[in-house]
Design a protein around this motif. Structure first.
Motif, PDB file in Angstrom:
ATOM      1  N   LEU A 169       0.826  -1.205   0.000  1.00  0.00           N
ATOM      2  CA  LEU A 169       0.000   0.000   0.000  1.00  0.00           C
ATOM      3  C   LEU A 169       0.864   1.260   0.000  1.00  0.00           C
ATOM      4  CD1 LEU A 169      -2.721   1.406   0.203  1.00  0.00           C
ATOM      5  CD2 LEU A 169      -2.691   0.995   2.670  1.00  0.00           C
ATOM      6  N   GLU A 170       1.902   1.284   0.821  1.00  0.00           N
ATOM      7  CA  GLU A 170       2.812   2.426   0.845  1.00  0.00           C
ATOM      8  C   GLU A 170       3.444   2.650  -0.523  1.00  0.00           C
ATOM      9  OE1 GLU A 170       5.698   2.682   4.071  1.00  0.00           O
ATOM     10  OE2 GLU A 170       4.461   1.304   5.221  1.00  0.00           O
ATOM     11  N   ARG A 171       3.882   1.556  -1.153  1.00  0.00           N
ATOM     12  CA  ARG A 171       4.546   1.677  -2.460  1.00  0.00           C
ATOM     13  C   ARG A 171       3.552   2.158  -3.522  1.00  0.00           C
ATOM     14  NH1 ARG A 171       9.360  -0.686  -4.327  1.00  0.00           N
ATOM     15  NH2 ARG A 171       9.819  -0.720  -2.087  1.00  0.00           N
ATOM     16  N   ARG A 172       2.313   1.678  -3.468  1.00  0.00           N
ATOM     17  CA  ARG A 172       1.330   2.131  -4.456  1.00  0.00           C
ATOM     18  C   ARG A 172       1.049   3.617  -4.307  1.00  0.00           C
ATOM     19  NH1 ARG A 172      -3.887   2.705  -2.895  1.00  0.00           N
ATOM     20  NH2 ARG A 172      -3.435   4.842  -3.514  1.00  0.00           N
ATOM     21  N   ILE A 173       0.953   4.084  -3.052  1.00  0.00           N
ATOM     22  CA  ILE A 173       0.728   5.514  -2.827  1.00  0.00           C
ATOM     23  C   ILE A 173       1.935   6.319  -3.289  1.00  0.00           C
ATOM     24  CG2 ILE A 173       0.367   7.278  -1.057  1.00  0.00           C
ATOM     25  CD1 ILE A 173      -1.255   5.167   0.508  1.00  0.00           C
ATOM     26  N   ASP A 174       3.130   5.816  -3.052  1.00  0.00           N
ATOM     27  CA  ASP A 174       4.334   6.490  -3.554  1.00  0.00           C
ATOM     28  C   ASP A 174       4.270   6.638  -5.073  1.00  0.00           C
ATOM     29  OD1 ASP A 174       5.731   7.122  -1.270  1.00  0.00           O
ATOM     30  OD2 ASP A 174       6.854   5.252  -1.207  1.00  0.00           O
ATOM     31  N   ALA A 175       3.868   5.571  -5.745  1.00  0.00           N
ATOM     32  CA  ALA A 175       3.762   5.627  -7.207  1.00  0.00           C
ATOM     33  C   ALA A 175       2.740   6.676  -7.630  1.00  0.00           C
ATOM     34  CB  ALA A 175       3.384   4.243  -7.756  1.00  0.00           C
ATOM     35  N   ASP A 176       1.594   6.729  -6.934  1.00  0.00           N
ATOM     36  CA  ASP A 176       0.570   7.716  -7.268  1.00  0.00           C
ATOM     37  C   ASP A 176       1.066   9.143  -7.036  1.00  0.00           C
ATOM     38  OD1 ASP A 176      -1.257   5.846  -8.102  1.00  0.00           O
ATOM     39  OD2 ASP A 176      -2.284   5.705  -6.176  1.00  0.00           O
ATOM     40  N   LEU A 177       1.823   9.339  -5.962  1.00  0.00           N
ATOM     41  CA  LEU A 177       2.384  10.668  -5.709  1.00  0.00           C
ATOM     42  C   LEU A 177       3.342  11.077  -6.818  1.00  0.00           C
ATOM     43  CD1 LEU A 177       3.025  10.465  -1.854  1.00  0.00           C
ATOM     44  CD2 LEU A 177       1.312  11.859  -3.020  1.00  0.00           C
ATOM     45  N   ARG A 178       4.129  10.124  -7.297  1.00  0.00           N
ATOM     46  CA  ARG A 178       5.067  10.434  -8.383  1.00  0.00           C
ATOM     47  C   ARG A 178       4.341  10.706  -9.692  1.00  0.00           C
ATOM     48  NH1 ARG A 178      10.471   9.471  -7.524  1.00  0.00           N
ATOM     49  NH2 ARG A 178      11.015   8.560  -5.509  1.00  0.00           N
ATOM     50  N   LEU A 179       3.095  10.233  -9.790  1.00  0.00           N
ATOM     51  CA  LEU A 179       2.282  10.489 -10.980  1.00  0.00           C
ATOM     52  C   LEU A 179       1.473  11.783 -10.848  1.00  0.00           C
ATOM     53  CD1 LEU A 179       1.010   6.840 -11.583  1.00  0.00           C
ATOM     54  CD2 LEU A 179       2.520   8.137 -13.117  1.00  0.00           C
ATOM     55  N   GLY A 180       1.640  12.478  -9.729  1.00  0.00           N
ATOM     56  CA  GLY A 180       0.930  13.735  -9.539  1.00  0.00           C
ATOM     57  C   GLY A 180      -0.510  13.578  -9.092  1.00  0.00           C
ATOM     58  N   ARG A 181      -0.861  12.429  -8.545  1.00  0.00           N
ATOM     59  CA  ARG A 181      -2.246  12.179  -8.126  1.00  0.00           C
ATOM     60  C   ARG A 181      -2.465  12.604  -6.663  1.00  0.00           C
ATOM     61  NH1 ARG A 181      -2.375   6.049 -10.734  1.00  0.00           N
ATOM     62  NH2 ARG A 181      -2.436   6.698 -12.932  1.00  0.00           N
ATOM     63  N   HIS A 182      -2.052  13.806  -6.346  1.00  0.00           N
ATOM     64  CA  HIS A 182      -2.071  14.243  -4.949  1.00  0.00           C
ATOM     65  C   HIS A 182      -3.484  14.380  -4.403  1.00  0.00           C
ATOM     66  CE1 HIS A 182       1.579  15.995  -6.962  1.00  0.00           C
ATOM     67  NE2 HIS A 182       2.073  15.089  -6.134  1.00  0.00           N
ATOM     68  N   ASN A 183      -4.346  15.061  -5.151  1.00  0.00           N
ATOM     69  CA  ASN A 183      -5.720  15.253  -4.689  1.00  0.00           C
ATOM     70  C   ASN A 183      -6.438  13.916  -4.519  1.00  0.00           C
ATOM     71  OD1 ASN A 183      -5.705  18.106  -4.554  1.00  0.00           O
ATOM     72  ND2 ASN A 183      -6.017  18.246  -6.768  1.00  0.00           N
ATOM     73  N   GLU A 184      -6.114  12.954  -5.386  1.00  0.00           N
ATOM     74  CA  GLU A 184      -6.794  11.667  -5.346  1.00  0.00           C
ATOM     75  C   GLU A 184      -6.447  10.865  -4.092  1.00  0.00           C
ATOM     76  OE1 GLU A 184      -6.323   9.441  -9.026  1.00  0.00           O
ATOM     77  OE2 GLU A 184      -5.973  11.319 -10.095  1.00  0.00           O
ATOM     78  N   VAL A 185      -5.208  10.973  -3.635  1.00  0.00           N
ATOM     79  CA  VAL A 185      -4.792  10.123  -2.515  1.00  0.00           C
ATOM     80  C   VAL A 185      -4.989  10.771  -1.148  1.00  0.00           C
ATOM     81  CG1 VAL A 185      -3.120   8.872  -3.926  1.00  0.00           C
ATOM     82  CG2 VAL A 185      -2.372  10.872  -2.619  1.00  0.00           C
ATOM     83  N   VAL A 186      -5.274  12.077  -1.123  1.00  0.00           N
ATOM     84  CA  VAL A 186      -5.426  12.746   0.176  1.00  0.00           C
ATOM     85  C   VAL A 186      -6.513  12.103   1.031  1.00  0.00           C
ATOM     86  CG1 VAL A 186      -6.204  14.872   1.287  1.00  0.00           C
ATOM     87  CG2 VAL A 186      -4.387  14.958  -0.412  1.00  0.00           C
TER      88      VAL A 186
END
Length: 264
Positions: A169-186
């Motif tokens: 889960l941590e790694r998937r969120i890291d990947a999303d952050l690197r993709l610029g999906r900040h609003n989505e993961v908040v």
């Protein structure tokens, strides 16, 4: 045979459930499933069922539990001329082995998808990493073996699976952050930080996501909340890494901004 352990224990052969209702045979099936195609020794099974208080009748009782499982398997195999229950739940020297075809246990599928996701992340293919790791996490239907009473052996197995899930889960969120999906993961990170109030990595991810979403004050709030919990519960300050992130948010460090090259 299809077996699921990432949630309630289910096991079906030809669409028929082979999961016993009694607690101890369920423990045995769960342990055999987690070690599918590998021998689980009699002492290991006894430790799982009885712990340190193994009764004198343990060997006979264990054989009875194995027989009960074989009867369930035999009923599910009824009409299959190619296999017998003893071909599925095999007696080996010193123990028992549950023979399962590849890809039929959800935890094995989870581990394969998670490994592929980690490889994609290391190769900086963050989009593929997010998809693969997300697919791995989607296999979970609740806490592992949630309806099985766990002895000392299964407790360790469940702990290992839970830690693998958290790391994925941590790694998937890291990947999303690197993709610029900040609003989505908040929103997801807010829930995770609330459920795990001393988990520094979730806090750091929440700080980064909220900062990049234009909410620096929320990032600082998340840090203060975690710091307060750590100080109150453990008498500890956050790690130097998290303190550096806190200082970077305070100072508006441009290094926290997402680099365009990270989005791919």
């Amino acid at each position: 045979m299809e077996i699921k352990v990432l949630g309630p224990l289910t096991a079906h052969e030809h669409g028929v459930s082979i999961v016993p209702s009694a607690a101890k045979p369920r423990q045995i099936l769960a342990l055999l499933a987690l070690q599918a195609d590998h021998v689980v020794t009699v002492p290991t099974l006894m430790e799982e069922i009885w712990g340190a208080d193994v009764p004198r009748s343990a060997a006979t009782t264990l054989q009875t539990y194995i027989l009960q499982l074989r009867r369930k398997i035999a009923a599910a195999l009824d009409g299959d001329p190619t296999r017998d229950a003893k071909d599925v739940l095999i007696t080996q020297h010193g123990g028992y082995l549950l023979q399962v075809q590849p890809g039929q246990i959800d935890v094995q599928e989870f581990e394969q998808l998670a490994a592929s996701g980690r490889a994609a992340y290391d190769a900086r293919d963050y989009r593929a990493a997010s998809e693969l790791l997300g697919s791995a996490l989607a296999l979970w239907q609740g806490p592992a073996l949630v309806d099985v009473r766990a002895g000392s052996v299964l407790e360790l197995e469940v702990l290992r699976m839970d830690e693998d899930r958290m790391a994925t889960l941590e790694r998937r969120i890291d990947a999303d952050l690197r993709l610029g999906r900040h609003n989505e993961v908040v929103p997801e990170l807010r829930v995770l930080a609330a459920r795990h109030p001393m988990h520094e990595n979730f806090c750091a991810q929440l700080m980064l996501a909220t900062h990049r979403s234009g909410g620096a004050w929320r990032a600082l709030e998340a840090y203060q909340r975690l710091r307060g919990t750590l100080v109150h519960e453990l008498g500890l300050e956050p790690s130097p890494k998290l303190q550096r992130l806190h200082h970077a948010v305070l100072s508006g460090d441009p290094a926290l901004d997402l680099k365009p090259s990270a989005v791919n």
